[in-house]
Enzyme design. Structure first.
Site, PDB file in Angstrom:
ATOM      1  N   HIS A  20       0.838  -1.209   0.000  1.00 31.01           N
ATOM      2  CA  HIS A  20       0.000   0.000   0.000  1.00 31.01           C
ATOM      3  C   HIS A  20       0.873   1.259   0.000  1.00 31.01           C
ATOM      4  O   HIS A  20       0.577   2.227  -0.687  1.00 31.01           O
ATOM      5  CB  HIS A  20      -0.892   0.037   1.250  1.00 31.01           C
ATOM      6  N   LYS A  44     -17.457  -6.311   7.414  1.00 30.09           N
ATOM      7  CA  LYS A  44     -16.138  -6.952   7.363  1.00 30.09           C
ATOM      8  C   LYS A  44     -15.469  -6.826   8.723  1.00 30.09           C
ATOM      9  O   LYS A  44     -15.300  -5.712   9.231  1.00 30.09           O
ATOM     10  CB  LYS A  44     -15.289  -6.288   6.279  1.00 30.09           C
ATOM     11  N   ARG A  96      -1.927  -6.173  -8.298  1.00 28.37           N
ATOM     12  CA  ARG A  96      -0.812  -7.083  -8.063  1.00 28.37           C
ATOM     13  C   ARG A  96      -0.777  -8.211  -9.077  1.00 28.37           C
ATOM     14  O   ARG A  96       0.243  -8.858  -9.265  1.00 28.37           O
ATOM     15  CB  ARG A  96      -0.911  -7.683  -6.653  1.00 28.37           C
ATOM     16  N   SER A 135      -2.801  -8.128   3.165  1.00 28.74           N
ATOM     17  CA  SER A 135      -3.006  -7.850   4.590  1.00 28.74           C
ATOM     18  C   SER A 135      -3.413  -9.110   5.347  1.00 28.74           C
ATOM     19  O   SER A 135      -3.019  -9.294   6.506  1.00 28.74           O
ATOM     20  CB  SER A 135      -4.071  -6.766   4.771  1.00 28.74           C
TER      21      SER A 135
END
Ligand code: COA
Length: 166
Positions: A20, A44, A96, A135
């Site tokens: 990030h 979440k 990515r 993450s």
């Protein structure tokens, strides 16, 4: 109407990783103002609260390079609504892999549609050195006491260790 180029980089940042940070550093060179926006999504479950995620973002971006002004916020609801409020014409997202593109493209097109063409997404390809970071893997490694230094900064590592021991 502002003549500044304003962008928003939304994400969970639970926690912010070196991946990030790389995107933030590069994106701030592209825009006059980059709003880093922590999504506070009630559905979440996150390890860090939105305030903790914001504090980590503020601390870990303090020494970053790049010319544009950085602002920080958290939000509930839609990114398109936040962008409207902030006067942002661009959303920044890191890519990515092809899998990221497959999930990001429908979001980018939907956001553009919902904003009647007034909001575009700028994708920045992650560098090879960060394109494997996520993450959730960081959280898993932290919980098991593994090495994190290539994935997150020292401040984030310390915050993760504190969480694991609390
Ligand atoms: N480097 C390292 N990791 C990266 C990365 C990069 N460059 N880019 C993404 N990731 C990882 C994150 O670490 C995270 O990993 P995890 O899933 O293992 O935890 C994952 O990719 C995705 O996280 P993030 O980039 O924070 O996005 P998100 O999927 O949590 O949230 C939003 C994406 C915020 C853009 C999206 O949910 C959103 O817009 N929400 C608001 C509601 C909305 O507007 N919905 C309609 C959309 S059309």
């Amino acid at each position: 109407m502002s003549t500044e180029s304003i962008a928003v980089y939304p994400g969970s940042f639970d926690p912010v990783t070196r991946g990030h940070l790389e995107i933030i550093e590069r994106a701030r060179d592209l825009f006059d103002v980059l709003h880093v926006a922590v999504v506070a999504n009630p559905s979440k479950e996150c390890l860090f609260s939105s305030d903790e995620r914001l504090d980590l973002l503020r601390a870990e971006t303090a020494a970053l390079g790049g010319s544009g002004k950085l602002e920080f916020t958290s939000f509930e609801g839609l990114t398109v609504q936040l962008a409207g409020k902030l006067g942002a014409r661009w959303i920044v997202r890191g890519l990515r892999s092809g899998a990221d593109l497959a999930s990001e493209l429908p979001m980018a097109l939907t956001n553009r549609e919902c904003a009647e063409g007034e909001l575009d997404t700028v994708f920045l390809p992650a560098s090879p050195g960060t394109s494997f970071i996520s993450s959730s893997l960081v959280r898993e490694i932290a919980a098991a006491g593994g090495r994190l230094d290539s994935l997150v900064t020292g401040g984030v590592e310390e915050a993760l260790r504190k969480k694991s021991s609390s």
